[in-house]
Design an enzyme around this catalytic site. Structure first.
Site, PDB file in Angstrom:
ATOM      1  N   GLN A  54      -4.842  -2.157   9.485  1.00  0.00           N
ATOM      2  CA  GLN A  54      -4.616  -3.417   8.771  1.00  0.00           C
ATOM      3  C   GLN A  54      -5.171  -4.583   9.587  1.00  0.00           C
ATOM      4  O   GLN A  54      -4.884  -4.717  10.777  1.00  0.00           O
ATOM      5  CB  GLN A  54      -3.114  -3.611   8.491  1.00  0.00           C
ATOM      6  CG  GLN A  54      -2.793  -4.817   7.638  1.00  0.00           C
ATOM      7  CD  GLN A  54      -3.405  -4.746   6.234  1.00  0.00           C
ATOM      8  OE1 GLN A  54      -3.475  -3.675   5.631  1.00  0.00           O
ATOM      9  NE2 GLN A  54      -3.864  -5.875   5.720  1.00  0.00           N
ATOM     10  N   ASP A  73     -11.136   2.410   3.852  1.00  0.00           N
ATOM     11  CA  ASP A  73     -11.375   0.968   3.685  1.00  0.00           C
ATOM     12  C   ASP A  73     -12.871   0.682   3.598  1.00  0.00           C
ATOM     13  O   ASP A  73     -13.271  -0.434   3.233  1.00  0.00           O
ATOM     14  CB  ASP A  73     -10.793   0.183   4.874  1.00  0.00           C
ATOM     15  CG  ASP A  73      -9.497  -0.547   4.528  1.00  0.00           C
ATOM     16  OD1 ASP A  73      -9.261  -0.798   3.329  1.00  0.00           O
ATOM     17  OD2 ASP A  73      -8.749  -0.870   5.456  1.00  0.00           O
ATOM     18  N   LYS A 100       0.838  -1.205   0.000  1.00  0.00           N
ATOM     19  CA  LYS A 100       0.000   0.000   0.000  1.00  0.00           C
ATOM     20  C   LYS A 100       0.870   1.251   0.000  1.00  0.00           C
ATOM     21  O   LYS A 100       0.591   2.211  -0.712  1.00  0.00           O
ATOM     22  CB  LYS A 100      -0.946  -0.027   1.208  1.00  0.00           C
ATOM     23  CG  LYS A 100      -2.015  -1.111   1.074  1.00  0.00           C
ATOM     24  CD  LYS A 100      -2.832  -1.333   2.339  1.00  0.00           C
ATOM     25  CE  LYS A 100      -3.744  -2.549   2.134  1.00  0.00           C
ATOM     26  NZ  LYS A 100      -4.569  -2.874   3.307  1.00  0.00           N
TER      27      LYS A 100
HETATM   28  N1  GUN Z   1      -6.968  -7.429   5.598  1.00  0.00           N
HETATM   29  C1  GUN Z   1      -7.380  -8.132   4.519  1.00  0.00           C
HETATM   30  N2  GUN Z   1      -7.918  -7.298   3.600  1.00  0.00           N
HETATM   31  C2  GUN Z   1      -7.845  -6.055   4.110  1.00  0.00           C
HETATM   32  C3  GUN Z   1      -8.237  -4.782   3.630  1.00  0.00           C
HETATM   33  O1  GUN Z   1      -8.789  -4.613   2.535  1.00  0.00           O
HETATM   34  N3  GUN Z   1      -7.979  -3.744   4.457  1.00  0.00           N
HETATM   35  C4  GUN Z   1      -7.402  -3.897   5.674  1.00  0.00           C
HETATM   36  N4  GUN Z   1      -7.220  -2.812   6.428  1.00  0.00           N
HETATM   37  N5  GUN Z   1      -7.035  -5.055   6.156  1.00  0.00           N
HETATM   38  C5  GUN Z   1      -7.257  -6.137   5.365  1.00  0.00           C
END
Ligand code: GUN
Length: 283
Positions: free
Chosen positions: A97, A120, A53
């Site tokens: 996350q 998100d 990211k």
């Molecule tokens: N863990 C698995 N997929 C995601 C996501 O799209 N965002 C976040 N923050 N954690 C995740």
């Protein structure tokens, strides 16, 4: 004829490139979009996702900050940091996350993120807006799944869509997005008996169950569009999806590879949401 592969890496690169003029317009108004990622513990997969990211932000001209905490971080320390980030005008998007260490209440922490910075799309206000059919921030993976289906030119309205997996961050929002596009949607999960005949009805089959090779050739209608959201580690260390790629390729009309399908789209959509969050501060 084997299935056409949908190249998520290329579609994600296109999407990121399309953000460049928007980032430039923001820069002209003195705004640099910024994403803050909260990372708790030392799970290697989570660290890798956050690194991806951060790299995608850098490629797109978006500033990023990583707020790393030890696995035994307390809920109060994390809530304090989120509160500070909510108040920080230089930060437009905040993500935590997942998964979090089990001692922490993930739902509670996610609820403390300002909905305006919840890029998100996991906050109840944003999920609720999606349920009501007026989405604001849509979670990156479901948004990416829809983009890939559209990119392939696969019709959605009036078609049968089957989603396997009912998670809040993938399965449920994906089913809602398909429903909004007028598909007839069936949402299956681990307690669904006799999955195969249901899956075989699908013109669009989205698999997000987290089980390697769950979907084989016999579960796919000839010509269907199969989107594989799974990320599993095979015995030989390779990353594989939930779909038996070689077998399903022989019968599907379209298929996403793993890696290189949905994964890059998740990240690109997150960056797009961050740019949008920054734009909204100027509205
Ligand atoms: N863990 C698995 N997929 C995601 C996501 O799209 N965002 C976040 N923050 N954690 C995740």
């Amino acid at each position: 004829m084997p299935a056409k592969l949908i190249d998520g890496k290329a579609v994600a690169a296109q999407l990121r490139a399309s953000l460049a003029p928007r980032v430039a317009r923001l820069a002209a108004r003195g705004v640099r979009p910024a994403l803050a990622a909260v990372l708790v513990g030392d799970d290697p997969a989570s660290q890798l996702y956050v690194r991806n990211k951060v790299r995608a932000c850098a490629d797109t001209g978006v500033r990023s900050e990583v707020h790393a905490f030890p696995a035994d971080a307390g809920a109060t320390a994390l809530a304090d940091r989120i509160e500070r980030l909510n108040a920080d005008e230089r930060v437009h998007g905040i993500i935590v996350q997942l998964p979090l260490p089990p001692a922490l209440d993930a739902a509670r922490l996610l609820a403390s993120i300002s909905p305006a910075k919840d890029v998100d799309g996991f906050h109840a206000q944003n999920l609720g807006a999606l349920l009501q059919g007026r989405p604001r921030f849509v979670p990156g993976t479901p948004a990416g799944v829809l983009r890939l289906i559209e990119h392939a030119g696969v019709p959605i309205a009036g078609r049968r869509a089957v989603v396997i997996g009912r998670s809040t961050i993938v399965g449920k929002p994906t089913a809602l997005l398909l429903l909004q596009r007028d598909a007839t949607v069936t949402l299956c999960h681990s307690k669904t008996p006799d999955l195969a005949p249901l899956a075989r009805e699908a013109d669009i089959l989205v698999v997000a169950a987290g089980r390697a090779k769950l979907v084989g050739r016999a579960m796919v209608k000839p010509g269907a569009c199969v989107i594989d959201v799974g990320i599993n580690r095979a015995a030989d260390g390779k990353v594989v999806g939930d779909v038996d790629f070689d077998a399903v390729r022989e019968v599907a009309g379209w298929l996403t590879p793993v890696p290189g399908g949905v994964g890059p789209m998740t990240v690109a959509m997150l960056i797009a949401n961050t740019v949008e969050a920054a734009e909204r501060t100027l509205d």
